[in-house]
Design an enzyme around this catalytic site. Structure first.
Site, PDB file in Angstrom:
ATOM      1  N   ILE A  27      -4.543  -9.444   2.016  1.00  0.00           N
ATOM      2  CA  ILE A  27      -5.076 -10.277   3.091  1.00  0.00           C
ATOM      3  C   ILE A  27      -6.334  -9.615   3.643  1.00  0.00           C
ATOM      4  CG2 ILE A  27      -4.622 -11.123   5.444  1.00  0.00           C
ATOM      5  CD1 ILE A  27      -1.684 -11.398   4.663  1.00  0.00           C
ATOM      6  N   ARG A  75      -4.824   1.354  -0.855  1.00  0.00           N
ATOM      7  CA  ARG A  75      -4.744  -0.075  -0.538  1.00  0.00           C
ATOM      8  C   ARG A  75      -4.615  -0.954  -1.770  1.00  0.00           C
ATOM      9  NH1 ARG A  75      -9.273  -4.236   1.934  1.00  0.00           N
ATOM     10  NH2 ARG A  75      -7.797  -5.785   2.748  1.00  0.00           N
ATOM     11  N   SER A 129      11.005 -12.672  -4.250  1.00  0.00           N
ATOM     12  CA  SER A 129      12.255 -12.398  -4.960  1.00  0.00           C
ATOM     13  C   SER A 129      13.430 -12.985  -4.192  1.00  0.00           C
ATOM     14  CB  SER A 129      12.453 -10.892  -5.147  1.00  0.00           C
ATOM     15  OG  SER A 129      13.040 -10.315  -3.993  1.00  0.00           O
ATOM     16  N   GLU A 188       3.596  -6.133   5.126  1.00  0.00           N
ATOM     17  CA  GLU A 188       2.985  -7.383   5.561  1.00  0.00           C
ATOM     18  C   GLU A 188       3.617  -7.813   6.877  1.00  0.00           C
ATOM     19  OE1 GLU A 188       0.497  -8.792   4.107  1.00  0.00           O
ATOM     20  OE2 GLU A 188       0.514  -7.909   2.098  1.00  0.00           O
ATOM     21  N   ASP A 217      -3.632  -8.168   9.111  1.00  0.00           N
ATOM     22  CA  ASP A 217      -2.412  -7.930   9.878  1.00  0.00           C
ATOM     23  C   ASP A 217      -2.329  -6.488  10.357  1.00  0.00           C
ATOM     24  OD1 ASP A 217      -2.118  -7.046   7.270  1.00  0.00           O
ATOM     25  OD2 ASP A 217      -0.053  -7.722   7.049  1.00  0.00           O
ATOM     26  N   CYS A 231       0.824  -1.191   0.000  1.00  0.00           N
ATOM     27  CA  CYS A 231       0.000   0.000   0.000  1.00  0.00           C
ATOM     28  C   CYS A 231       0.861   1.244   0.000  1.00  0.00           C
ATOM     29  CB  CYS A 231      -0.906   0.005   1.231  1.00  0.00           C
ATOM     30  SG  CYS A 231      -1.873  -1.507   1.434  1.00  0.00           S
TER      31      CYS A 231
END
Length: 629
Positions: free
Chosen positions: A54, A50, A363, A77, A100, A2
């Site tokens: 999740i 946003r 990654s 996250e 979260d 975000c």
């Protein structure tokens, strides 16, 4: 993933301008195209864009506690949010979402400033506590997620995920910082905590900022550092098995998502290791993607396809022409300040490709810093070995002789002693700075105008490295170089490059090799498990032998690069010449026009490859033109 933004009136109770806050928030629309929200009350305004990953239905932000006295906006996250939520519920906290983000709210209520110690993940967040009348800003330990802030003359504190959001505010002072320019020309980016503007700072990795209302100033606090100690004397076999277990767990917790998930697969050791672990953990084929280049010197797609076949991934490949420099004009807008890593071009393309398949991609970034993989670490160790053979009192004398020795780049190797002699005369930090510099100190001095040299007042960019080296507890040269990279190159270049390129496509990138628990464990290992007999990432390669072929593990390291030297002697020659001779650089007063012409001619003649400094000048010129527009 975000974007967050906010205005905090540190000294007054007035409500921030909601329309202005909205415009600042919309400047980061690309970071979160799914939803946007604002919260404004006396003294504070918070905004959020946003990208839903999740709790798609209920995770909207800004998000508050039960009575709305604590409000947070969050980018990132938290991978241990489920276990934290259970712990906080046991302590009496009530949750209304499965996100979260809400964990941060209740963690603040339970632990205050120490809430960050409980969070495992990548994050930048801003939290307002009405009862305590304070604003709390935090950034994750390794600096995966960005956070900028600026205190205006009227006491307003602005903060945002990207500099472009702050630039929307009409009162932001956009005076260029000369020290940041010196840093940029040395590093190719502006390292934390500076930005290109005097009035704006980056919150550094592993730091928080608590600002009490009515307080005229506040200073960041460091809550975490890379704990180099080399106190784990593990047998190699035990270290190998432990690394596999820890890497698998770091990958596993990053595979939680309610949207399509995949991975970048370059064909190198790091990304291939991540994909191998994902394949072990997933019941479905893993989505992978890679970029193919037309020239073999820049192409790893064959190796990527080998890994994809071995693990049966759904692999997407997109061929990009080596002369794909159509993005040049977009880079300034993307990065907001001068940024001279040319691999931003292919990184943008691979993020664009990944977004066609997935919303979240894992990654392999961080493996070189974790395990001593960069070729330059070998150079640094060789230089240190040479210095150690010379008595300390003699080193300055040998360095001075090197400064007088003629520069003969095309002479036989045994006659090219200048660099070796000069390196002996440097201390370890200055030596590593010389290796890392896009433009070394001599070249910068030749390019700078007399006026700019006076303005710098003897400031040198090596002071950035010295400041960090003073905090490093490691006693060996490899760990020192790794520590400096964790503090400079990793957040300032690698993570910035990936964050902006991925967010331009509303793609979330997760980096399991930068899980802070994994980093802490690796930092405690003996240097010989990281580099051995000139081989970088020794332990990771040994650990991955059952999972990857010898060709993937032990072939020569290949960077994610573009052919700048050829571009500047070919299709970009005139553009480069026009930039160096144009009004933007001339009017800045920073650089000597005659010296710029000599640098251009030196590259065109083939006497020297000056592509890296020329690229940094081209990107700086592009930034100046955008500022003047």
């Amino acid at each position: 993933m975000c974007g967050l933004v906010g205005i905090f009136n540190t000294l007054s109770r007035g409500e921030p301008d909601k329309a202005l806050l909205h415009r600042m928030n919309e400047a980061q629309f690309h970071r979160g195209p799914d939803e946007g929200g604002l919260h404004v009350e006396p003294a504070v305004g918070l905004g959020h864009r946003r990208l839903s990953i999740i709790d798609l239905a209920e995770g909207q932000q800004p998000l508050g506690n039960e009575d709305g006295s604590v409000i947070v906006v969050f980018n990132g996250e938290i991978y241990n949010f489920a276990s934290l939520a259970e712990e906080l519920k046991q302590a009496g906290h009530r949750f209304r979402t499965r996100s979260d983000t809400e964990v941060i709210v209740h963690a603040w209520e339970e632990w205050g400033e120490d809430c960050v110690q409980h969070l495992r993940g990548m994050f930048a967040f801003a939290l307002w506590d009405r009862n305590r009348q304070c604003l709390f800003l935090a950034r994750d330990r390794l600096g995966i997620k960005p956070l900028y802030y600026s205190l205006l003359a009227d006491g307003s504190l602005l903060f945002a995920s990207e500099l472009k959001a702050l630039k929307v505010h009409p009162a932001l002072d956009r005076t260029i910082d000369p020290l940041a320019c010196e840093d940029y020309f040395a590093f190719g980016y502006v390292p934390e905590p500076r930005t290109i503007y005097r009035s704006v700072s980056k919150l550094s990795p592993g730091q928080t900022l608590l600002w009490q209302h009515g307080q005229p100033q506040a200073e960041p606090r460091t809550y975490w550092d890379v704990p180099f100690s080399a106190d784990q004397d593990l047998p190699e076999s035990e270290a190998i098995s432990s690394l596999v277990e820890r890497l698998r767990e770091a990958v596993d917790i990053r595979m939680i998502a309610e949207v399509p998930l995949g991975a970048f697969l370059s064909g190198g050791v790091d990304s291939s290791s991540v994909v191998a672990m994902m394949a072990q953990l997933s019941e479905e084929p893993v989505n992978t993607c890679s970029i193919a280049f037309g020239e073999s010197a820049f192409d790893e797609s064959v190796q990527a396809e080998e890994v994809a076949r071995r693990y049966g991934t759904r692999h997407a490949v997109e061929r990009v022409a080596v002369d794909d420099f159509s993005l040049l004009d977009q880079l300034t807008q993307l990065y907001d300040e001068p940024f001279a890593d040319s691999s931003a071009l292919p990184t943008y393309r691979v993020c664009e490709l990944a977004r066609k398949q997935v919303t979240v991609a894992l990654s392999g970034d961080g493996g070189d810093e974790d395990l001593g993989g960069y070729t330059r670490y070998g150079w640094h160790l060789q230089e240190q070995a040479r210095r150690a053979r010379v008595p300390a009192p003699l080193r300055p004398l040998i360095g001075a002789i090197g400064a007088l020795y003629p520069d003969m780049p095309k002479a036989p190797r045994f006659l090219r002693a200048r660099a070796t002699l000069r390196s002996i005369g440097r201390d370890p930090v200055a030596g590593y700075m010389q290796i890392m510099s896009v433009m070394d100190e001599d070249l910068r001095d030749r390019l700078y105008s007399q006026e700019f040299r006076r303005e710098l007042q003897d400031y040198k960019a090596v002071e950035v490295m010295r400041r960090h080296a003073a905090n490093c507890r490691a006693g060996d040269p490899l760990s020192l170089a790794q520590y400096i990279d964790y503090k400079t190159y990793l957040p300032g270049d690698i993570l910035t490059k990936v964050d902006r390129a991925s967010m331009a496509h509303a793609l979330e990138v997760r980096v399991p090799l930068l899980d802070h628990q994994l980093v802490e464990w690796l930092a405690g290992l003996q240097p010989g498990l990281k580099r051995r007999e000139g081989e970088g990432k020794y332990l990771l390669k040994k650990a991955m032998e059952p999972y990857l072929s010898e060709e993937i593990l032990y072939r020569r390291k290949q960077g994610f690069a573009v052919p700048l030297a050829e571009w500047f002697r070919g299709p970009l020659r005139e553009r480069l010449r026009n930039a160096l001779q144009g009004e933007a650089l001339s009017d800045s007063g920073l650089l000597d026009p005659a010296a710029l012409t000599r640098l251009f001619d030196e590259h065109q003649s083939g006497a020297r490859d000056r592509s890296a400094p020329l690229w940094s000048l081209l990107m700086f010129e592009s930034f100046l033109r955008a500022e003047a527009a």
